[in-house]
Enzyme design. Structure first.
Site, PDB file in Angstrom:
ATOM      1  N   ASP A  95       0.857  -1.181   0.000  1.00 54.29           N
ATOM      2  CA  ASP A  95       0.000   0.000   0.000  1.00 54.29           C
ATOM      3  C   ASP A  95       0.897   1.236   0.000  1.00 54.29           C
ATOM      4  OD1 ASP A  95      -1.621  -2.200   0.755  1.00 54.29           O
ATOM      5  OD2 ASP A  95      -3.004  -0.875   1.798  1.00 54.29           O
ATOM      6  N   LYS A 153      -7.881   2.823  -2.983  1.00 55.84           N
ATOM      7  CA  LYS A 153      -8.313   2.901  -1.584  1.00 55.84           C
ATOM      8  C   LYS A 153      -8.941   4.260  -1.322  1.00 55.84           C
ATOM      9  CE  LYS A 153      -5.801   1.525   1.825  1.00 55.84           C
ATOM     10  NZ  LYS A 153      -4.686   1.293   2.777  1.00 55.84           N
ATOM     11  N   LYS A 207     -10.069  -1.386  -2.128  1.00 54.15           N
ATOM     12  CA  LYS A 207      -9.856  -1.722  -0.722  1.00 54.15           C
ATOM     13  C   LYS A 207     -10.429  -0.603   0.139  1.00 54.15           C
ATOM     14  CE  LYS A 207      -6.279  -2.425   2.816  1.00 54.15           C
ATOM     15  NZ  LYS A 207      -4.838  -2.561   3.105  1.00 54.15           N
TER      16      LYS A 207
END
Length: 237
Positions: free
Chosen positions: A105, A166, A195
């Site tokens: 990430d 995200k 996500k």
């Protein structure tokens, strides 16, 4: 007989069945080696998708999870995003991959986006994608962006090769919600997933996010979620 396809909005799962969607997160700065090992073992015991840990603990967690089927995730330019240089990000991404992480990430350059530096924003992400060779999830910090900036951030991230979009880096930016997840799902191209992240604390909240189209949930409250014991007082990043 025709097959019946269950859409995300119709998804029905018990609390325990949310485990494969959860990235079990532990990023406490004072976490000890024993605590990180226990965290990894929890991920195995409960069948979480991955253990999300700081890069400094990757050797320990990777060794603990080897052969278990549980993946190891880490992050860079986080928890404060946009503070690393692009060269620094690429170098850290390569090291994270070398240490055995399966997923990565990353924080993005929100300030560059707001300054109209679109090519630099895209290349900052692309450099991490190239250097790591891992599925990269970009933390877009949606509440900080105008509508036009949101559209640009999504498109530029996908052009750069991001595997996941995200909504935010943590609950300090946004509590994960179906509206933000749905926004990203509607714009994600084939093969790009979403996500959800930010103060995910309860089974009902997690299920709602999956029904909105999220593929993964990033949270430090995984145990509370899968036992349906989480509520507003539960601690979660």
């Amino acid at each position: 007989m025709s097959e019946t396809t269950v859409t995300a909005s119709e998804l029905t799962l018990t609390p325990a069945e949310l485990a494969p969607y959860i990235q079990h997160t532990k990023i406490d700065p004072d976490a000890s080696r024993d605590e990180m090992i226990a965290h990894a073992r929890e991920a195995v015991t409960h069948g979480f998708n991955a253990a999300m840990v700081p890069a400094s603990w990757l050797p320990v967690v990777v060794a603990e999870l080897r052969g278990t089927g549980v993946e190891v995730a880490s992050a860079l330019d986080f928890p404060t995003v946009g503070v690393m240089t692009s060269a620094g990000k690429a170098a850290e991404a390569a090291e994270i991959a070398r240490l055995g992480a399966d997923q990565l990430d990353m924080g993005v350059q929100i300030g560059w986006l707001k300054s109209g530096r679109f090519d630099d924003f895209r290349e900052d992400i692309a450099g991490v994608v190239r250097a790591s060779g891992l599925p990269v999830k970009v933390m877009l910090e949606l509440p900080l962006l105008t509508d036009a900036e949101k559209e640009a951030a999504v498109e530029l991230s996908m052009e750069a090769g991001a595997a996941f979009l995200k909504n935010a880096s943590s609950g300090q930016i946004e509590t994960a919600n179906p509206a933000s997840v749905g926004y990203l799902v509607e714009r994600a191209r084939d093969g790009v997933r979403v996500k959800a992240s930010g103060s995910i604390k309860s089974y009902r909240q997690g299920l709602a996010l999956l029904r909105a189209g999220a593929s993964l949930l990033g949270t430090s409250a995984g145990l509370s979620i899968i036992t349906d014991t989480g509520d507003v007082s539960t601690a979660s990043y």
